[in-house]
Design an enzyme around this catalytic site. Structure first.
Site, PDB file in Angstrom:
ATOM      1  N   ARG A 106      -1.590  15.422 -35.446  1.00  0.00           N
ATOM      2  CA  ARG A 106      -0.710  16.505 -34.984  1.00  0.00           C
ATOM      3  C   ARG A 106       0.573  16.572 -35.812  1.00  0.00           C
ATOM      4  O   ARG A 106       1.032  17.654 -36.177  1.00  0.00           O
ATOM      5  CB  ARG A 106      -0.351  16.300 -33.508  1.00  0.00           C
ATOM      6  CG  ARG A 106      -1.555  16.420 -32.598  1.00  0.00           C
ATOM      7  CD  ARG A 106      -1.121  16.393 -31.157  1.00  0.00           C
ATOM      8  NE  ARG A 106      -2.218  15.978 -30.288  1.00  0.00           N
ATOM      9  CZ  ARG A 106      -2.151  15.965 -28.984  1.00  0.00           C
ATOM     10  NH1 ARG A 106      -1.053  16.338 -28.358  1.00  0.00           N
ATOM     11  NH2 ARG A 106      -3.174  15.574 -28.265  1.00  0.00           N
TER      12      ARG A 106
ATOM     13  N   ARG B  45      -4.762  20.041 -31.573  1.00  0.00           N
ATOM     14  CA  ARG B  45      -5.545  18.900 -31.101  1.00  0.00           C
ATOM     15  C   ARG B  45      -5.464  17.769 -32.116  1.00  0.00           C
ATOM     16  O   ARG B  45      -4.911  17.901 -33.190  1.00  0.00           O
ATOM     17  CB  ARG B  45      -7.022  19.293 -30.905  1.00  0.00           C
ATOM     18  CG  ARG B  45      -7.348  20.072 -29.622  1.00  0.00           C
ATOM     19  CD  ARG B  45      -7.369  19.241 -28.340  1.00  0.00           C
ATOM     20  NE  ARG B  45      -7.797  17.861 -28.509  1.00  0.00           N
ATOM     21  CZ  ARG B  45      -9.039  17.439 -28.492  1.00  0.00           C
ATOM     22  NH1 ARG B  45     -10.026  18.274 -28.323  1.00  0.00           N
ATOM     23  NH2 ARG B  45      -9.311  16.169 -28.632  1.00  0.00           N
TER      24      ARG B  45
ATOM     25  N   CYS C 133      -7.742  19.717 -16.712  1.00  0.00           N
ATOM     26  CA  CYS C 133      -7.064  20.254 -17.902  1.00  0.00           C
ATOM     27  C   CYS C 133      -7.157  21.767 -17.946  1.00  0.00           C
ATOM     28  O   CYS C 133      -6.589  22.400 -18.820  1.00  0.00           O
ATOM     29  CB  CYS C 133      -7.681  19.672 -19.168  1.00  0.00           C
ATOM     30  SG  CYS C 133      -7.507  17.904 -19.268  1.00  0.00           S
TER      31      CYS C 133
ATOM     32  N   LYS D 248      -2.103   9.317 -17.812  1.00  0.00           N
ATOM     33  CA  LYS D 248      -2.279  10.769 -17.789  1.00  0.00           C
ATOM     34  C   LYS D 248      -3.720  11.184 -18.042  1.00  0.00           C
ATOM     35  O   LYS D 248      -4.152  12.235 -17.584  1.00  0.00           O
ATOM     36  CB  LYS D 248      -1.370  11.377 -18.868  1.00  0.00           C
ATOM     37  CG  LYS D 248      -1.309  12.858 -18.890  1.00  0.00           C
ATOM     38  CD  LYS D 248      -0.160  13.334 -19.721  1.00  0.00           C
ATOM     39  CE  LYS D 248      -0.446  13.208 -21.208  1.00  0.00           C
ATOM     40  NZ  LYS D 248       0.512  14.059 -21.965  1.00  0.00           N
ATOM     41  N   ASP D 249      -4.458  10.375 -18.786  1.00  0.00           N
ATOM     42  CA  ASP D 249      -5.838  10.717 -19.134  1.00  0.00           C
ATOM     43  C   ASP D 249      -6.858  10.194 -18.124  1.00  0.00           C
ATOM     44  O   ASP D 249      -8.058  10.399 -18.295  1.00  0.00           O
ATOM     45  CB  ASP D 249      -6.183  10.168 -20.530  1.00  0.00           C
ATOM     46  CG  ASP D 249      -5.282  10.750 -21.608  1.00  0.00           C
ATOM     47  OD1 ASP D 249      -4.840  11.903 -21.441  1.00  0.00           O
ATOM     48  OD2 ASP D 249      -5.012  10.052 -22.596  1.00  0.00           O
TER      49      ASP D 249
ATOM     50  N   SER E 228      -7.539   5.139 -31.572  1.00  0.00           N
ATOM     51  CA  SER E 228      -6.404   5.863 -32.141  1.00  0.00           C
ATOM     52  C   SER E 228      -5.228   4.891 -32.252  1.00  0.00           C
ATOM     53  O   SER E 228      -5.182   3.870 -31.556  1.00  0.00           O
ATOM     54  CB  SER E 228      -6.025   7.047 -31.255  1.00  0.00           C
ATOM     55  OG  SER E 228      -5.366   6.601 -30.083  1.00  0.00           O
TER      56      SER E 228
ATOM     57  N   ARG F 213      -0.216  23.307 -19.460  1.00  0.00           N
ATOM     58  CA  ARG F 213       1.037  23.150 -18.706  1.00  0.00           C
ATOM     59  C   ARG F 213       2.234  23.504 -19.590  1.00  0.00           C
ATOM     60  O   ARG F 213       3.102  24.290 -19.207  1.00  0.00           O
ATOM     61  CB  ARG F 213       1.126  21.691 -18.231  1.00  0.00           C
ATOM     62  CG  ARG F 213       2.425  21.247 -17.633  1.00  0.00           C
ATOM     63  CD  ARG F 213       2.328  19.761 -17.216  1.00  0.00           C
ATOM     64  NE  ARG F 213       1.929  18.905 -18.324  1.00  0.00           N
ATOM     65  CZ  ARG F 213       2.743  18.454 -19.265  1.00  0.00           C
ATOM     66  NH1 ARG F 213       4.021  18.738 -19.224  1.00  0.00           N
ATOM     67  NH2 ARG F 213       2.299  17.697 -20.254  1.00  0.00           N
ATOM     68  N   ARG F 214       2.252  22.946 -20.796  1.00  0.00           N
ATOM     69  CA  ARG F 214       3.363  23.248 -21.706  1.00  0.00           C
ATOM     70  C   ARG F 214       3.310  24.713 -22.124  1.00  0.00           C
ATOM     71  O   ARG F 214       4.341  25.391 -22.191  1.00  0.00           O
ATOM     72  CB  ARG F 214       3.282  22.346 -22.938  1.00  0.00           C
ATOM     73  CG  ARG F 214       3.536  20.872 -22.595  1.00  0.00           C
ATOM     74  CD  ARG F 214       3.203  19.932 -23.741  1.00  0.00           C
ATOM     75  NE  ARG F 214       3.332  18.538 -23.325  1.00  0.00           N
ATOM     76  CZ  ARG F 214       2.594  17.541 -23.806  1.00  0.00           C
ATOM     77  NH1 ARG F 214       1.684  17.762 -24.732  1.00  0.00           N
ATOM     78  NH2 ARG F 214       2.787  16.314 -23.369  1.00  0.00           N
TER      79      ARG F 214
HETATM   80  N1  LIG Z   1      -3.244  14.201 -23.438  1.00  0.00           N
HETATM   81  C1  LIG Z   1      -3.211  13.267 -24.531  1.00  0.00           C
HETATM   82  C2  LIG Z   1      -2.185  12.220 -24.326  1.00  0.00           C
HETATM   83  N2  LIG Z   1      -2.368  11.231 -23.429  1.00  0.00           N
HETATM   84  C3  LIG Z   1      -1.239  10.446 -23.421  1.00  0.00           C
HETATM   85  C4  LIG Z   1      -0.335  10.969 -24.338  1.00  0.00           C
HETATM   86  C5  LIG Z   1       0.997  10.460 -24.637  1.00  0.00           C
HETATM   87  C6  LIG Z   1       1.442   9.187 -23.999  1.00  0.00           C
HETATM   88  C7  LIG Z   1       1.604   9.210 -22.506  1.00  0.00           C
HETATM   89  O1  LIG Z   1       1.865  10.247 -21.877  1.00  0.00           O
HETATM   90  O2  LIG Z   1       1.483   8.112 -21.942  1.00  0.00           O
HETATM   91  C8  LIG Z   1      -0.933  12.086 -24.937  1.00  0.00           C
HETATM   92  C9  LIG Z   1      -0.371  12.933 -26.003  1.00  0.00           C
HETATM   93  C10 LIG Z   1       0.511  14.055 -25.559  1.00  0.00           C
HETATM   94  O3  LIG Z   1       0.447  14.520 -24.410  1.00  0.00           O
HETATM   95  O4  LIG Z   1       1.301  14.539 -26.390  1.00  0.00           O
END
Ligand SMILES: NCc1[nH]cc(CCC(=O)O)c1CC(=O)O
Length: 324
Positions: free
Chosen positions: A167, A161, A254, A95-96, A25, A143-144
């Site tokens: 997006r 998604r 998640c 975060k992932d 990506s 969460r959001r």
């Molecule tokens: N879950 C997907 C993801 N993983 C990291 C980011 C954004 C960049 C980051 O948090 O480092 C995003 C997109 C989002 O949450 O909008």
């Protein structure tokens, strides 16, 4: 963060060639190129290459992430490349990354954090408060969704998604009146000007590790830890270690709205966390602040916040209860 510069390393045995595994990506490639540039500054003689690859998480676009296996979905293929020796390091959005690394792999490096806040993006409205009855807000994160449903019951929250460009395309196509995204990704891709409002940490607490880059390597690689050491940012490492400890204790995935974010106030780390139901009707909220100098103290702060949430009954909000 893009400002950060590194001096050439005095390492007696610098790397000659390094291969970075990355998703393909635009955001993942930006992150991999950023790490490549930082490594080139540290090791000017090193040939640094990027190996782009597609992961399952990139292929499955029609279902919510919470339904297809969550974290790990974006990292498995990159780990296989490390195991096969096709790559030396894998760059991820922290975060992932899973809270517990799989056996044989380490989270070797955490780089300085970008803006960790969530961002409100819209073509027609300046803020969440301005959205009218029935406006459709896109977000991919429970969460959001949970915070939005609790505060704005008159809005319609719909899943969103795909990678960042997809997006943004869906917003511009008129499917949503507004979308909520991590500010970090937008800023990295030069889309910062599309942010209409940055959402405050209270109540829009980010996910553990949001905005930070993590570098994963094989535990058995003899030199890589030393080579990556200059890229580590200690204040970020300590903050995200506290956040990840909360998530680990609660078995974060998640599938549950879980937020944990830590900020520095001089030498004190302040952490705020919540666990909630998706409809936002039930929630546990905890925060703590204390002096933190090392990993043990950072993790202890996160542990204390997790215990506070558990004492408030957080387990009843977790679909699978507390981890063993
Ligand atoms: N879950 C997907 C993801 N993983 C990291 C980011 C954004 C960049 C980051 O948090 O480092 C995003 C997109 C989002 O949450 O909008």
């Amino acid at each position: 963060m893009s400002q950060t510069s590194f001096s050439p390393s005095q390492h007696p045995n610098p790397p000659v060639r390094l291969v970075i595994a990355s998703r393909e990506s635009r955001l993942a490639m930006w992150q991999a190129e950023y790490v490549r540039d930082c490594l080139k500054q540290c090791y000017p003689g090193c040939d640094v290459q990027i190996l782009g690859m597609t992961t399952r998480g990139d292929q499955i676009l029609d279902r919510a992430l919470s339904k297809v296996g969550g974290k790990g979905l974006f990292v498995k293929e990159l780990e296989t490349a490390l195991e096969d020796g096709r790559a030396d390091l894998a760059v991820h959005s922290l975060k992932d990354m899973p809270m517990d690394m799989p056996a044989g792999f380490d989270l070797t490096c955490v780089m300085e954090r970008e803006d960790a806040r969530d961002a409100f993006v819209s073509n027609d409205y300046a803020s969440l408060e301005d959205l009218p009855q029935g406006a459709v807000v896109g977000t991919s994160s429970l969460r959001r969704e949970s915070v939005l449903r609790a505060r704005f019951p008159h809005l319609v929250i719909e899943p969103l998604r795909g990678n960042l460009d997809t997006r943004m395309g869906k917003l511009d196509g008129g499917q949503y009146q507004a979308i909520i995204l991590a500010a970090a990704g937008l800023k990295r891709l030069g889309l910062g000007s599309r942010i209409k409002a940055l959402l405050p940490y209270d109540p829009y607490t980010p996910a553990a590790g949001q905005g930070a880059l993590g570098i994963e390597t094989l535990s058995s690689n003899p030199h890589i830890k030393e080579w990556l050491a200059p890229l580590n940012d200690l204040p970020t490492l300590l903050a995200v270690s506290a956040e990840r400890m909360v998530s680990r204790q609660l078995g974060g995935s998640c599938e549950v709205p879980l937020a944990a974010h830590a900020t520095w106030d001089q030498d004190h780390l302040h952490i705020r966390s919540f666990v909630a139901s998706v409809d936002g009707q039930a929630s546990c909220l905890a925060s703590s602040k204390g002096p933190v100098k090392n990993m043990e103290e950072a993790e202890a702060l996160g542990f204390a916040v997790a215990q506070d949430l558990i004492a408030q009954g957080a387990a009843s909000l977790l679909p699978n209860g507390l981890p063993k």
